[in-house]
Scaffold this motif. Structure first.
Motif, short mmCIF file in Angstrom:
data_model
loop_
_atom_site.label_atom_id
_atom_site.label_comp_id
_atom_site.label_asym_id
_atom_site.label_seq_id
_atom_site.Cartn_x
_atom_site.Cartn_y
_atom_site.Cartn_z
N ALA A 178 0.84 -1.20 0.00
CA ALA A 178 0.00 0.00 0.00
C ALA A 178 0.88 1.25 0.00
O ALA A 178 1.82 1.35 0.81
CB ALA A 178 -0.93 0.01 1.21
N ILE A 179 0.56 2.17 -0.90
CA ILE A 179 1.33 3.41 -1.04
C ILE A 179 0.39 4.60 -0.84
O ILE A 179 -0.71 4.63 -1.39
CB ILE A 179 1.97 3.50 -2.45
N GLU A 180 0.82 5.55 -0.03
CA GLU A 180 0.14 6.84 0.06
C GLU A 180 0.85 7.81 -0.88
O GLU A 180 2.07 7.93 -0.85
CB GLU A 180 0.19 7.39 1.49
N HIS A 181 0.09 8.50 -1.73
CA HIS A 181 0.73 9.41 -2.68
C HIS A 181 -0.08 10.69 -2.84
O HIS A 181 -1.27 10.75 -2.50
CB HIS A 181 0.93 8.73 -4.04
N THR A 182 0.60 11.72 -3.38
CA THR A 182 -0.04 13.01 -3.63
C THR A 182 0.24 13.45 -5.06
O THR A 182 0.58 14.60 -5.31
CB THR A 182 0.44 14.08 -2.63
N GLU A 183 0.10 12.52 -5.99
CA GLU A 183 0.38 12.82 -7.39
C GLU A 183 -0.53 13.92 -7.92
O GLU A 183 -0.19 14.61 -8.89
CB GLU A 183 0.20 11.55 -8.23
N HIS A 184 -1.69 14.13 -7.30
CA HIS A 184 -2.62 15.18 -7.69
C HIS A 184 -2.15 16.56 -7.25
O HIS A 184 -2.78 17.57 -7.59
CB HIS A 184 -4.00 14.89 -7.08
N GLY A 185 -1.08 16.63 -6.46
CA GLY A 185 -0.49 17.91 -6.09
C GLY A 185 -0.98 18.49 -4.78
O GLY A 185 -0.56 19.59 -4.40
N ASP A 186 -1.84 17.78 -4.05
CA ASP A 186 -2.34 18.25 -2.77
C ASP A 186 -1.65 17.45 -1.66
O ASP A 186 -2.06 16.35 -1.34
CB ASP A 186 -3.86 18.07 -2.70
N ALA A 187 -0.61 18.04 -1.08
CA ALA A 187 0.20 17.31 -0.10
C ALA A 187 -0.49 17.13 1.23
O ALA A 187 0.01 16.40 2.09
CB ALA A 187 1.54 18.02 0.10
N ALA A 191 -3.89 10.19 -1.65
CA ALA A 191 -4.64 9.11 -2.27
C ALA A 191 -3.88 7.82 -2.03
O ALA A 191 -2.72 7.83 -1.59
CB ALA A 191 -4.82 9.38 -3.76
N LEU A 192 -4.53 6.68 -2.31
CA LEU A 192 -3.92 5.38 -2.05
C LEU A 192 -3.81 4.56 -3.33
O LEU A 192 -4.68 4.61 -4.19
CB LEU A 192 -4.74 4.59 -1.02
N ARG A 193 -2.74 3.80 -3.42
CA ARG A 193 -2.55 2.83 -4.50
C ARG A 193 -1.99 1.55 -3.89
O ARG A 193 -1.07 1.60 -3.07
CB ARG A 193 -1.60 3.37 -5.57
N GLU A 204 -6.87 1.29 -6.74
CA GLU A 204 -6.67 2.71 -6.46
C GLU A 204 -7.83 3.22 -5.63
O GLU A 204 -8.98 2.80 -5.80
CB GLU A 204 -6.62 3.52 -7.76
N LEU A 205 -7.54 4.17 -4.74
CA LEU A 205 -8.59 4.85 -3.97
C LEU A 205 -8.16 6.30 -3.85
O LEU A 205 -7.10 6.60 -3.31
CB LEU A 205 -8.75 4.21 -2.60
#
Length: 604
Positions: A178-187, A191-193, A204-205
């Motif tokens: 499980a990865i937490e990421h902010t690829e959308h630019g909102d730190a 979001a989760l992958r 994806e969530l």
């Protein structure tokens, strides 16, 4: 300008005062235990005068200091098989380094992963076999990368992105990551992958997509059962943090009926049949057990105050780290008694905290007040502003505020907009008008403190560390006629320079807070930077800074101090060889002495 040397007036001999005893008293963290070897634990303690990692064999009772570095060590993980201690080795608190590991029973430290250069850490998950690991790393050049290491082989990169991300968890059987990421630019809202060890995506969530609400997700952990694809997730869909279960294989999402106000988090009981629920509301916290079969929610008895961490053991008992503003922290168990009771000096108690609610420009503000027993106002008053900013002050033990109370001050701590624990809208409110929003709330509480007779309006101290240090410098500049003294520890002082010098993950956070970079939204950075208002400062200002700090770097602090010096403003600066604060007890005591002395000299 005065360069402090750490020897303020009145710091001589005699019996040790209570405030100093609180810092020197041995403290321990909540022990982390090995999933497949629960008698083996890892904890942090300051028993030797520096915070270090300790291995604890519960079967024999033996405790062994696992790390020994001049500036201390707190980042460590015990492998699920209990064979290895992984710990992060940086240089004098700069948070940039590599993972090392050593046998649980003792031995040489060796590189945990060959082939990965130094970086900022971005999460770590270790497989049950002890030889598989998922390592997250962050650098200015690469952004975030995540690597899988198997059996001592070469690391395999499975993820890369410029925006901030991190390792969330590795499933019990090692087949899902499980990865937490902010690829959308909102730190501020992850979001989760979920991916396989080869990097291919499973699910994806992302709650930031669709609609206008900014909603975050966080990984709370995979179910502790082989083949179980349920992932416990924290979400904000109902205006607060609360858990749900996401089956990453089927996509099914199961909400939990937890009729509790405030923020709620959770972790699995070891057999996967129940959740240990951590509930935080209005600066206090408690624990509950949630049964999946019946949906029953049962209180886990803890004293009133704050539970700073808790874990469910294989025998069904719960161990938790508890304290209150008056009572020092202790690790207890629901099976009865104290889990870890370090020998030596015991921390003296302090005074209880009182709750105050004040109407502010953005809604009701919660503040916590302590004052010397038996005193009446008006008193010299310290507004101790918390860091974060996404954090909150609670009814928990803190040696710093207790030291001010011992010296005759009232202490007021404000959970301003931006603080956690009061709903998503309260936490997210500070965006774009960064710093200025928080100070509006501090001002409302300050006006109450003066009008109520608690605080002497001529002896008001604004103080804080990290984000609290930033708000201190911003406050004495934007409200120059209000504060008598400013005490700023490891602050942001020149926001533009801080942005360019800080670690990459904080740059991403600042872009979210301000809506862009200093070049894209210069007016917002200018309006929120203490350097903008430095020539308006009237109060004497004390600044302390770690020369290796990657979060509030030293160059931007020097820029601010140089401006104070250029106009002959009253100030002192103390630089020390560490990062974002010190893990050395003597250094912490020295800094409190300097602050107490500075305030006493300039309030008399």
């Amino acid at each position: 300008m005065t360069e402090s040397n750490g020897a303020p007036r009145g710091a001589g001999g005699g019996s040790m005062p209570d405030w100093e005893k609180r810092f020197r008293a041995p403290r321990v963290s909540l022990p982390d235990w090995a999933e497949d070897a629960p008698d083996r634990s890892l904890f942090v303690s300051n028993a030797t005068g520096t915070y270090e990692l300790y291995a604890w064999d519960r079967a024999t009772g033996e405790q062994r200091r696992a790390t020994d570095r001049p500036n201390g060590t707190t980042d460590g993980v015990l492998s699920p098989d209990g064979e290895w201690i992984w710990w992060f080795s940086d240089k004098d608190g700069d948070e940039f380094g590599v993972w090392l590991r050593q046998p649980f029973g003792g031995g040489d430290d060796v590189p945990a992963v060959d082939g990965l250069e130094a970086s900022y850490p971005a999460g770590l998950a270790i497989g049950r076999d002890g030889s598989t690991a998922v390592v997250g790393r962050s650098t200015d050049e690469d952004g975030t990368t995540i690597h899988v290491v198997r059996g001592g082989g070469a690391p395999e990169e499975i993820y890369r992105h410029r925006e901030s991300a991190g390792v969330g968890d590795l499933s019990h059987d090692g087949t899902l990551i499980a990865i937490e990421h902010t690829e959308h630019g909102d730190a501020m809202h992850s979001a989760l992958r979920v991916v396989r060890p080869d990097g291919t995506t499973v699910a994806e969530l992302d709650d930031t997509k669709g609609g206008t609400q900014e909603l975050g997700l966080e990984v709370l952990g995979f179910a502790p059962v082989d083949g179980d694809t349920r992932l416990l997730v924290g979400h904000q869909r109902r205006g607060r943090w609360e858990p749900m279960v996401w089956d990453v294989a089927s996509g099914e999402e199961t909400g939990l009926s937890l009729d509790l106000p405030g923020d709620v988090s959770a972790e699995w009981y070891p057999d996967g049949s129940a959740l240990l629920v951590a509930h935080s509301f209005e600066a206090r916290s408690d624990l509950w057990r949630y049964e999946f079969g019946s949906g029953a929610l049962t209180r886990v008895e803890t004293p009133p105050g704050t539970v700073s961490g808790a874990t469910a053991r294989p025998d069904g008992s719960v161990e938790y780290l508890w304290s209150s503003a008056a009572e020092p922290s202790v690790v207890r168990s629901t099976s009865g008694g104290v889990v870890l009771d370090p020998p030596g000096l015991k921390a003296p108690v302090s005074v209880p905290v009182e709750d105050v609610w004040v109407e502010g420009p953005g809604g009701r503000i919660h503040a916590l007040v302590q004052k010397p027993a038996g005193t009446t106002g008006p008193l010299p008053t310290v507004f101790e502003v918390h860091g974060g900013p996404t954090w909150h002050d609670s009814d928990s033990f803190a040696a710093g505020p207790a030291a001010w109370v011992d010296h005759g001050y009232a202490v007021v701590r404000v959970n301003y907009r931006g603080s956690t624990g009061y709903g998503r809208e309260w936490t997210d409110a500070l965006k774009h008008r960064v710093g200025l929003i928080e100070l509006e709330d501090v001002s409302a509480v300050r006006e109450w403190a003066v009008s109520s007779g608690l605080a002497d309006p001529d002896r008001l101290v604004l103080a804080g560390g990290s984000w609290g240090g930033y708000l201190t410098l911003l406050g004495v500049g934007t409200q120059p006629d209000v504060w008598a003294v400013g005490l700023a520890a490891v602050p942001v002082a020149d926001y533009v320079t801080a942005y360019h010098d800080e670690m990459e993950a904080l740059k991403a956070l600042d872009r979210t807070l301000f809506g862009g970079t200093p070049e894209e939204v210069p007016d917002r950075f200018t309006a929120s930077s203490p350097l903008t208002y430095v020539d308006e400062v009237k109060a004497p200002v004390y600044v302390s800074a770690g020369v290796n700090d990657p979060r509030c770097p030293i160059r931007q602090i020097d820029n601010y101090v140089d401006r104070l010096a250029a106009r002959g403003a009253t100030h002192e600066v103390y630089r020390y060889d560490a990062g974002h604060g010190s893990l050395v007890v003597e250094e912490r005591i020295k800094q409190v002495r300097l602050e107490l002395d500075f305030a006493a000299r300039h309030l008399s």
